[in-house]
Design a protein around this motif. Structure first.
Motif, PDB file in Angstrom:
ATOM      1  N   LEU A   5      40.027 -28.346 -91.753  1.00 30.40           N
ATOM      2  CA  LEU A   5      39.059 -28.631 -92.799  1.00 30.40           C
ATOM      3  C   LEU A   5      39.045 -30.124 -93.142  1.00 30.40           C
ATOM      4  O   LEU A   5      38.002 -30.698 -93.409  1.00 30.40           O
ATOM      5  N   ARG A   6      40.209 -30.759 -93.103  1.00 33.24           N
ATOM      6  CA  ARG A   6      40.310 -32.189 -93.401  1.00 33.24           C
ATOM      7  C   ARG A   6      39.505 -33.031 -92.397  1.00 33.24           C
ATOM      8  O   ARG A   6      39.066 -34.128 -92.718  1.00 33.24           O
ATOM      9  N   ASP A   7      39.281 -32.515 -91.185  1.00 37.54           N
ATOM     10  CA  ASP A   7      38.463 -33.230 -90.202  1.00 37.54           C
ATOM     11  C   ASP A   7      37.013 -33.318 -90.674  1.00 37.54           C
ATOM     12  O   ASP A   7      36.306 -34.273 -90.354  1.00 37.54           O
ATOM     13  N   GLN A  13      43.381 -34.234 -99.606  1.00 36.52           N
ATOM     14  CA  GLN A  13      44.688 -34.872 -99.508  1.00 36.52           C
ATOM     15  C   GLN A  13      45.737 -33.864 -99.060  1.00 36.52           C
ATOM     16  O   GLN A  13      45.538 -32.656 -99.118  1.00 36.52           O
ATOM     17  N   THR A  14      46.884 -34.385 -98.653  1.00 42.16           N
ATOM     18  CA  THR A  14      47.997 -33.511 -98.301  1.00 42.16           C
ATOM     19  C   THR A  14      48.634 -32.992 -99.576  1.00 42.16           C
ATOM     20  O   THR A  14      48.467 -33.556-100.661  1.00 42.16           O
ATOM     21  N   GLY A  49      42.517 -27.759 -99.330  1.00 43.61           N
ATOM     22  CA  GLY A  49      41.564 -27.091 -98.452  1.00 43.61           C
ATOM     23  C   GLY A  49      42.134 -25.884 -97.747  1.00 43.61           C
ATOM     24  O   GLY A  49      41.489 -25.314 -96.875  1.00 43.61           O
ATOM     25  N   ALA A  50      43.362 -25.474 -98.113  1.00 41.60           N
ATOM     26  CA  ALA A  50      43.966 -24.300 -97.488  1.00 41.60           C
ATOM     27  C   ALA A  50      43.226 -23.028 -97.879  1.00 41.60           C
ATOM     28  O   ALA A  50      43.137 -22.085 -97.099  1.00 41.60           O
ATOM     29  N   ARG A  51      42.703 -23.012 -99.113  1.00 45.43           N
ATOM     30  CA  ARG A  51      41.911 -21.876 -99.597  1.00 45.43           C
ATOM     31  C   ARG A  51      40.764 -22.421-100.427  1.00 45.43           C
ATOM     32  O   ARG A  51      40.846 -23.496-101.000  1.00 45.43           O
ATOM     33  N   GLY A  52      39.725 -21.619-100.522  1.00 43.01           N
ATOM     34  CA  GLY A  52      38.571 -22.019-101.313  1.00 43.01           C
ATOM     35  C   GLY A  52      38.654 -21.483-102.733  1.00 43.01           C
ATOM     36  O   GLY A  52      39.525 -20.701-103.076  1.00 43.01           O
ATOM     37  N   VAL A  53      37.717 -21.933-103.553  1.00 43.11           N
ATOM     38  CA  VAL A  53      37.622 -21.452-104.923  1.00 43.11           C
ATOM     39  C   VAL A  53      36.960 -20.080-104.895  1.00 43.11           C
ATOM     40  O   VAL A  53      36.017 -19.858-104.150  1.00 43.11           O
TER      41      VAL A  53
END
Length: 112
Positions: A5-7, A13-14, A49-53
């Motif tokens: 997702l970061r791409d 951020q991390t 970005g590991a999970r969405g809202v």
């Protein structure tokens, strides 16, 4: 190669960077560490970005579709659902009652 997702969203951020920012700000630190550990993890997952809202939560819908602050959003949604252009003219007062005590259903009366 699997894209992350970061791409697509380089502003993400991390986990370490987010925790560093939280720990360097007294107000954020106080707020973040007042939450239960599960809420902290949920917040970090969202920020990285590991999970969405979970957009179907009542509070999200109420804010996103609030006809008093952003009438154009509810106008567009109703227009799409009704297949004709409509505009919110007035939001009627809500007595605050629910259909059942355990229900999360909230009813909004509006004049369009």
């Amino acid at each position: 190669m699997t894209k992350k997702l970061r791409d697509y969203f380089p502003m993400l951020q991390t986990r370490e960077a987010i925790l560093k920012e939280i720990n360097n700000n007294e107000k954020m630190w106080s707020t973040f560490y007042s939450w239960e550990e599960e809420r902290q993890e949920e917040f970090l997952d969202f920020c990285t970005g590991a999970r969405g809202v979970k957009v179907m939560y009542d509070f999200v819908s109420k804010e996103v579709l609030n006809p008093e602050s952003t009438p154009e959003r509810i106008d567009e949604l109703l227009s799409l659902l009704l297949k004709q252009e409509v505009h919110v003219m007035e939001v009627l007062p809500n007595d605050g009652t629910r259909l059942a005590d355990e229900s999360s259903l909230v009813i909004m009366d509006i004049v369009v």
